[in-house]
Scaffold this motif. Sequence first.
Motif, PDB file in Angstrom:
ATOM      1  N   ILE A   9       0.841  -1.208   0.000  1.00 56.28           N
ATOM      2  CA  ILE A   9       0.000   0.000   0.000  1.00 56.28           C
ATOM      3  C   ILE A   9       0.871   1.251   0.000  1.00 56.28           C
ATOM      4  CG2 ILE A   9      -1.694   1.324   1.337  1.00 56.28           C
ATOM      5  CD1 ILE A   9      -2.892  -1.408   2.171  1.00 56.28           C
ATOM      6  N   ALA A  10       1.964   1.253   0.739  1.00 57.32           N
ATOM      7  CA  ALA A  10       2.863   2.408   0.758  1.00 57.32           C
ATOM      8  C   ALA A  10       3.504   2.623  -0.610  1.00 57.32           C
ATOM      9  CB  ALA A  10       3.936   2.224   1.826  1.00 57.32           C
ATOM     10  N   ALA A  11       3.956   1.550  -1.252  1.00 54.24           N
ATOM     11  CA  ALA A  11       4.537   1.663  -2.595  1.00 54.24           C
ATOM     12  C   ALA A  11       3.487   2.163  -3.583  1.00 54.24           C
ATOM     13  CB  ALA A  11       5.106   0.318  -3.044  1.00 54.24           C
ATOM     14  N   HIS A  12       2.269   1.670  -3.454  1.00 48.86           N
ATOM     15  CA  HIS A  12       1.154   2.116  -4.300  1.00 48.86           C
ATOM     16  C   HIS A  12       0.949   3.621  -4.142  1.00 48.86           C
ATOM     17  CE1 HIS A  12      -3.273   1.249  -5.631  1.00 48.86           C
ATOM     18  NE2 HIS A  12      -2.965   2.517  -5.885  1.00 48.86           N
ATOM     19  N   ALA A  13       0.856   4.066  -2.901  1.00 52.99           N
ATOM     20  CA  ALA A  13       0.618   5.491  -2.634  1.00 52.99           C
ATOM     21  C   ALA A  13       1.741   6.361  -3.190  1.00 52.99           C
ATOM     22  CB  ALA A  13       0.467   5.717  -1.125  1.00 52.99           C
ATOM     23  N   LEU A  14       2.975   5.966  -2.975  1.00 52.39           N
ATOM     24  CA  LEU A  14       4.107   6.767  -3.452  1.00 52.39           C
ATOM     25  C   LEU A  14       4.183   6.794  -4.976  1.00 52.39           C
ATOM     26  CD1 LEU A  14       6.705   5.608  -0.801  1.00 52.39           C
ATOM     27  CD2 LEU A  14       5.755   7.918  -1.025  1.00 52.39           C
ATOM     28  N   ALA A  15       3.962   5.648  -5.615  1.00 50.15           N
ATOM     29  CA  ALA A  15       3.967   5.611  -7.080  1.00 50.15           C
ATOM     30  C   ALA A  15       2.827   6.471  -7.634  1.00 50.15           C
ATOM     31  CB  ALA A  15       3.853   4.171  -7.580  1.00 50.15           C
ATOM     32  N   TRP A  16       1.666   6.412  -6.974  1.00 49.29           N
ATOM     33  CA  TRP A  16       0.511   7.201  -7.414  1.00 49.29           C
ATOM     34  C   TRP A  16       0.817   8.693  -7.286  1.00 49.29           C
ATOM     35  CZ3 TRP A  16      -2.979  10.909  -6.286  1.00 49.29           C
ATOM     36  CH2 TRP A  16      -4.145  10.958  -7.058  1.00 49.29           C
ATOM     37  N   ILE A  17       1.373   9.106  -6.161  1.00 51.47           N
ATOM     38  CA  ILE A  17       1.731  10.519  -5.977  1.00 51.47           C
ATOM     39  C   ILE A  17       2.750  10.937  -7.032  1.00 51.47           C
ATOM     40  CG2 ILE A  17       2.846  12.202  -4.453  1.00 51.47           C
ATOM     41  CD1 ILE A  17       1.759  10.533  -2.064  1.00 51.47           C
ATOM     42  N   GLY A  18       3.748  10.101  -7.268  1.00 49.45           N
ATOM     43  CA  GLY A  18       4.763  10.422  -8.271  1.00 49.45           C
ATOM     44  C   GLY A  18       4.169  10.616  -9.655  1.00 49.45           C
ATOM     45  N   LEU A  19       3.283   9.719 -10.058  1.00 47.42           N
ATOM     46  CA  LEU A  19       2.634   9.850 -11.370  1.00 47.42           C
ATOM     47  C   LEU A  19       1.746  11.089 -11.403  1.00 47.42           C
ATOM     48  CD1 LEU A  19       2.059   8.723 -14.176  1.00 47.42           C
ATOM     49  CD2 LEU A  19       0.239   7.323 -13.149  1.00 47.42           C
ATOM     50  N   HIS A  25       0.328  18.071 -11.235  1.00 47.08           N
ATOM     51  CA  HIS A  25      -0.315  18.411  -9.971  1.00 47.08           C
ATOM     52  C   HIS A  25       0.747  18.572  -8.891  1.00 47.08           C
ATOM     53  CE1 HIS A  25      -4.173  17.355 -11.791  1.00 47.08           C
ATOM     54  NE2 HIS A  25      -3.538  16.294 -12.287  1.00 47.08           N
ATOM     55  N   GLU A  26       0.541  19.552  -8.020  1.00 40.00           N
ATOM     56  CA  GLU A  26       1.506  19.795  -6.948  1.00 40.00           C
ATOM     57  C   GLU A  26       1.368  18.823  -5.797  1.00 40.00           C
ATOM     58  OE1 GLU A  26       2.597  23.645  -5.063  1.00 40.00           O
ATOM     59  OE2 GLU A  26       1.828  24.414  -6.970  1.00 40.00           O
ATOM     60  N   VAL A  27       0.142  18.635  -5.337  1.00 40.11           N
ATOM     61  CA  VAL A  27      -0.105  17.773  -4.180  1.00 40.11           C
ATOM     62  C   VAL A  27      -1.289  16.848  -4.464  1.00 40.11           C
ATOM     63  CG1 VAL A  27       0.823  19.388  -2.473  1.00 40.11           C
ATOM     64  CG2 VAL A  27      -1.603  19.456  -3.042  1.00 40.11           C
ATOM     65  N   ALA A  28      -1.309  15.735  -3.743  1.00 36.96           N
ATOM     66  CA  ALA A  28      -2.406  14.772  -3.829  1.00 36.96           C
ATOM     67  C   ALA A  28      -3.066  14.676  -2.467  1.00 36.96           C
ATOM     68  CB  ALA A  28      -1.867  13.404  -4.242  1.00 36.96           C
ATOM     69  N   THR A  29      -4.357  14.493  -2.453  1.00 36.49           N
ATOM     70  CA  THR A  29      -5.062  14.338  -1.181  1.00 36.49           C
ATOM     71  C   THR A  29      -5.105  12.868  -0.787  1.00 36.49           C
ATOM     72  OG1 THR A  29      -7.263  14.049  -2.148  1.00 36.49           O
ATOM     73  CG2 THR A  29      -6.526  16.345  -1.729  1.00 36.49           C
ATOM     74  N   SER A  30      -5.266  12.640   0.498  1.00 34.24           N
ATOM     75  CA  SER A  30      -5.373  11.259   0.964  1.00 34.24           C
ATOM     76  C   SER A  30      -6.628  10.595   0.398  1.00 34.24           C
ATOM     77  CB  SER A  30      -5.348  11.197   2.490  1.00 34.24           C
ATOM     78  OG  SER A  30      -6.320  12.045   3.041  1.00 34.24           O
ATOM     79  N   GLU A  31      -7.660  11.377   0.134  1.00 29.88           N
ATOM     80  CA  GLU A  31      -8.890  10.833  -0.456  1.00 29.88           C
ATOM     81  C   GLU A  31      -8.626  10.327  -1.875  1.00 29.88           C
ATOM     82  OE1 GLU A  31      -8.724  13.743   1.209  1.00 29.88           O
ATOM     83  OE2 GLU A  31     -10.002  13.288   2.928  1.00 29.88           O
ATOM     84  N   GLN A  32      -7.852  11.085  -2.654  1.00 30.81           N
ATOM     85  CA  GLN A  32      -7.526  10.662  -4.015  1.00 30.81           C
ATOM     86  C   GLN A  32      -6.698   9.372  -4.001  1.00 30.81           C
ATOM     87  OE1 GLN A  32      -5.611  14.414  -4.937  1.00 30.81           O
ATOM     88  NE2 GLN A  32      -7.094  14.791  -6.585  1.00 30.81           N
ATOM     89  N   ILE A  33      -5.711   9.344  -3.140  1.00 28.73           N
ATOM     90  CA  ILE A  33      -4.845   8.162  -3.048  1.00 28.73           C
ATOM     91  C   ILE A  33      -5.662   6.965  -2.567  1.00 28.73           C
ATOM     92  CG2 ILE A  33      -2.790   7.182  -1.957  1.00 28.73           C
ATOM     93  CD1 ILE A  33      -1.892  10.207  -1.595  1.00 28.73           C
ATOM     94  N   ALA A  34      -6.509   7.181  -1.570  1.00 25.20           N
ATOM     95  CA  ALA A  34      -7.337   6.104  -1.022  1.00 25.20           C
ATOM     96  C   ALA A  34      -8.275   5.528  -2.080  1.00 25.20           C
ATOM     97  CB  ALA A  34      -8.143   6.614   0.173  1.00 25.20           C
ATOM     98  N   ALA A  35      -8.763   6.365  -2.972  1.00 25.08           N
ATOM     99  CA  ALA A  35      -9.642   5.874  -4.046  1.00 25.08           C
ATOM    100  C   ALA A  35      -8.887   4.898  -4.941  1.00 25.08           C
ATOM    101  CB  ALA A  35     -10.191   7.042  -4.858  1.00 25.08           C
TER     102      ALA A  35
END
Length: 144
Positions: A9-19, A25-35
């Motif tokens: 899940i951590a790797a998923h979140a970091l890869a998602w933020i990176g993409l 986009h400057e920042v990602a919300t936890s709601e977006q990542i959680a989706a």
Amino acid sequence: MSANSRLTIAAHALAWIGLYQRQGHEVATSEQIAASVNTNPVVIRRLLGELRRAGLVESRRGVGAGWSLARDLASTTLLDVYEAVEPGPLFAMHRTTPDQGCVVGHGIQPAMRNVYEGIEKTLRHELSLVTLENVLQDVLATPH
């Protein structure tokens, strides 16, 4: 026993933020990542808090709040992520000391400790060889 998914899940979140950041986009919300992860945003916030303490992400509060990478994906290994979200050893010994008068009870912990140390060393080496950039490239190459 169920398998631990925190590293995944951590790797998923970091890869998602990176993409997401690469898309402008400057920042990602936890709601977006959680989706994307298909979990509760609270789970993501807790995990991102651990990643922030490890220096892998940064957070911004107030207007435009969200999460961003603190390090480039290419300079972050799965070992970095593992160490941020898995504070203890992979395997543990008994919660109470086995019967030291029993031959198995006396020798089981030293025997298993040797095995576990070898597994942990191999795991750490393998995780150190894979960057989050590698992970993201594999994700993007996977047919939809």
